[in-house]
Design a protein around this motif. Structure first.
Motif, PDB file in Angstrom:
ATOM      1  N   TYR A  65     -37.200  89.952 -48.955  1.00  0.00           N
ATOM      2  CA  TYR A  65     -36.320  89.506 -48.060  1.00  0.00           C
ATOM      3  C   TYR A  65     -35.112  89.132 -48.662  1.00  0.00           C
ATOM      4  O   TYR A  65     -35.229  88.116 -49.751  1.00  0.00           O
ATOM      5  CB  TYR A  65     -37.025  88.207 -47.273  1.00  0.00           C
ATOM      6  CG  TYR A  65     -35.862  87.472 -46.284  1.00  0.00           C
ATOM      7  CD1 TYR A  65     -35.231  88.279 -45.390  1.00  0.00           C
ATOM      8  CD2 TYR A  65     -35.731  86.039 -46.088  1.00  0.00           C
ATOM      9  CE1 TYR A  65     -34.258  87.884 -44.492  1.00  0.00           C
ATOM     10  CE2 TYR A  65     -34.921  85.722 -45.232  1.00  0.00           C
ATOM     11  CZ  TYR A  65     -34.412  86.474 -44.273  1.00  0.00           C
ATOM     12  OH  TYR A  65     -33.454  85.917 -43.450  1.00  0.00           O
ATOM     13  N   SER A 281     -33.717  81.992 -39.775  1.00  0.00           N
ATOM     14  CA  SER A 281     -33.683  82.856 -40.693  1.00  0.00           C
ATOM     15  C   SER A 281     -32.784  82.405 -41.732  1.00  0.00           C
ATOM     16  O   SER A 281     -33.068  82.797 -42.984  1.00  0.00           O
ATOM     17  CB  SER A 281     -33.001  84.235 -40.113  1.00  0.00           C
ATOM     18  OG  SER A 281     -33.896  84.723 -39.210  1.00  0.00           O
ATOM     19  N   LYS A 283     -32.380  79.280 -43.062  1.00  0.00           N
ATOM     20  CA  LYS A 283     -33.292  78.221 -43.709  1.00  0.00           C
ATOM     21  C   LYS A 283     -34.293  78.851 -44.497  1.00  0.00           C
ATOM     22  O   LYS A 283     -34.514  78.431 -46.093  1.00  0.00           O
ATOM     23  CB  LYS A 283     -33.977  77.328 -42.873  1.00  0.00           C
ATOM     24  CG  LYS A 283     -33.167  76.404 -42.014  1.00  0.00           C
ATOM     25  CD  LYS A 283     -33.885  75.463 -41.198  1.00  0.00           C
ATOM     26  CE  LYS A 283     -33.225  74.342 -40.780  1.00  0.00           C
ATOM     27  NZ  LYS A 283     -33.896  73.195 -39.989  1.00  0.00           N
ATOM     28  N   THR A 284     -34.639  80.245 -44.419  1.00  0.00           N
ATOM     29  CA  THR A 284     -35.603  80.857 -45.385  1.00  0.00           C
ATOM     30  C   THR A 284     -34.982  81.820 -46.234  1.00  0.00           C
ATOM     31  O   THR A 284     -35.400  82.621 -47.007  1.00  0.00           O
ATOM     32  CB  THR A 284     -36.653  81.540 -44.340  1.00  0.00           C
ATOM     33  OG1 THR A 284     -36.035  82.652 -43.538  1.00  0.00           O
ATOM     34  CG2 THR A 284     -37.305  80.629 -43.555  1.00  0.00           C
ATOM     35  N   ASP A 285     -33.457  81.952 -46.081  1.00  0.00           N
ATOM     36  CA  ASP A 285     -32.723  82.661 -46.974  1.00  0.00           C
ATOM     37  C   ASP A 285     -32.553  82.099 -48.215  1.00  0.00           C
ATOM     38  O   ASP A 285     -31.784  81.057 -48.471  1.00  0.00           O
ATOM     39  CB  ASP A 285     -31.562  83.073 -46.353  1.00  0.00           C
ATOM     40  CG  ASP A 285     -30.413  84.046 -47.179  1.00  0.00           C
ATOM     41  OD1 ASP A 285     -30.602  84.187 -48.080  1.00  0.00           O
ATOM     42  OD2 ASP A 285     -29.415  84.375 -46.457  1.00  0.00           O
ATOM     43  N   THR A 286     -33.355  82.162 -49.258  1.00  0.00           N
ATOM     44  CA  THR A 286     -33.142  81.693 -50.595  1.00  0.00           C
ATOM     45  C   THR A 286     -31.864  82.198 -51.544  1.00  0.00           C
ATOM     46  O   THR A 286     -31.627  81.573 -52.294  1.00  0.00           O
ATOM     47  CB  THR A 286     -34.489  82.012 -51.496  1.00  0.00           C
ATOM     48  OG1 THR A 286     -34.650  83.330 -51.524  1.00  0.00           O
ATOM     49  CG2 THR A 286     -35.603  81.407 -50.508  1.00  0.00           C
TER      50      THR A 286
END
Length: 291
Positions: A65, A281, A283-286
């Motif tokens: 991702y 989405s 928030k989980t995008d590192t």
């Protein structure tokens, strides 16, 4: 790590496309921690003249991702066919490599080299590149103001240009013709035989670009007549708004936008809906550029 991408689906397989589009851009929302500036701006601008389509995607590279991107249609022949029923004509992008050679439609004489360093020429195979742009710049800058309403419409879609200026102003998009002098397209539409001015790269709308420092701490109070500051000539703005009938039409467009959408009671629910859709989405995008 989160770089933008430019995807050409027909690069190796002729006529290959994604849902009919051969070419798209994946934007990494540089200078836009909200993730919504560009799609929201295009959506609102398309109410008034042709604008690029955009949406959001979740990108995976080899199964990993890579985060949320804004996908934007390429301004190319497909876009011109969709919006102008023709793809003939010269397409120029205002994209100067240096700040000292801003592509602001000033007249630099008849030498093509003076324009080549200021504009990125996008058309392939046209028999007469540059000449239409040089002629337009000549007419815009050197026609007596009293004659401009008679002469200029033969070289420019004046009404669309006024919409373009008003929209960049109301969105405080200073990374555009309005401020930096960059990031717009000029299309020499040969069906109507005049230039169309089109927006591009709207990630810095709503006062998101550093050029706003010239406006002090209140970019939302920018004058409707702002044209790059006192040291920057912007003939497309200065010359058009010096003509009373064009100035009146420009202010009418500005008033229309204030009435129809530029109010938080109208824009707020749309922005909020997009924010809520994207939040899980993002928030989980590192790899996102901002916290």
């Amino acid at each position: 790590e989160k770089k933008p991408f430019n995807l050409k689906f027909d690069r190796f397989v002729a006529d290959q496309s994604l849902y009919g589009y051969e070419h798209v851009n994946l934007q990494n929302v540089y200078k836009d921690a909200t993730f919504i500036r560009e799609p929201l701006s295009y959506e609102l601008m398309r109410r008034y003249f042709p604008g690029l389509k955009s949406c959001w995607i979740k990108l995976y590279l080899n199964g990993q991702y890579w985060g949320v991107y804004v996908m934007v249609q390429q301004l190319n022949l497909r876009f011109l066919r969709e919006n102008y029923a023709v793809e003939r004509g010269n397409l120029y992008r205002g994209d100067s490599e240096t700040r000292r050679t801003r592509p602001v439609f000033r007249y630099w004489g008849t030498s093509i080299s003076s324009y080549r360093s200021r504009y990125d020429y996008k058309t392939v195979g046209h028999p007469a590149p540059w000449q239409d742009l040089i002629k337009f710049c000549d007419v815009l800058n050197n026609t007596p103001l009293a004659n401009l309403p008679t002469v200029l419409p033969h070289y420019l879609d004046v009404d669309q240009a006024l919409w373009y200026i008003a929209l960049q102003n109301i969105f405080v998009n200073t990374d555009s013709y309005l401020g930096t002098g960059n990031d717009y397209f000029a299309y020499g539409d040969e069906l109507h035989r005049r230039f169309q001015i089109l927006p591009w790269d709207l990630n810095t709308t709503f006062g998101g670009y550093d050029w706003g420092r010239l406006l002090g701490n209140n970019p939302h109070l920018m004058s409707p007549y702002y044209s790059g500051g006192s040291n920057n000539s912007r003939p497309l703005i200065d010359r058009l708004l010096a003509v009373p009938q064009y100035k009146e039409r420009y202010l009418a467009h500005f008033r229309t936008m204030l009435d129809e959408f530029f109010d938080w009671k109208k824009m707020g629910p749309l922005a909020t809906r997009y924010h809520q859709m994207l939040e899980p989405s993002v928030k989980t995008d590192t790899k996102k550029l901002y916290t």
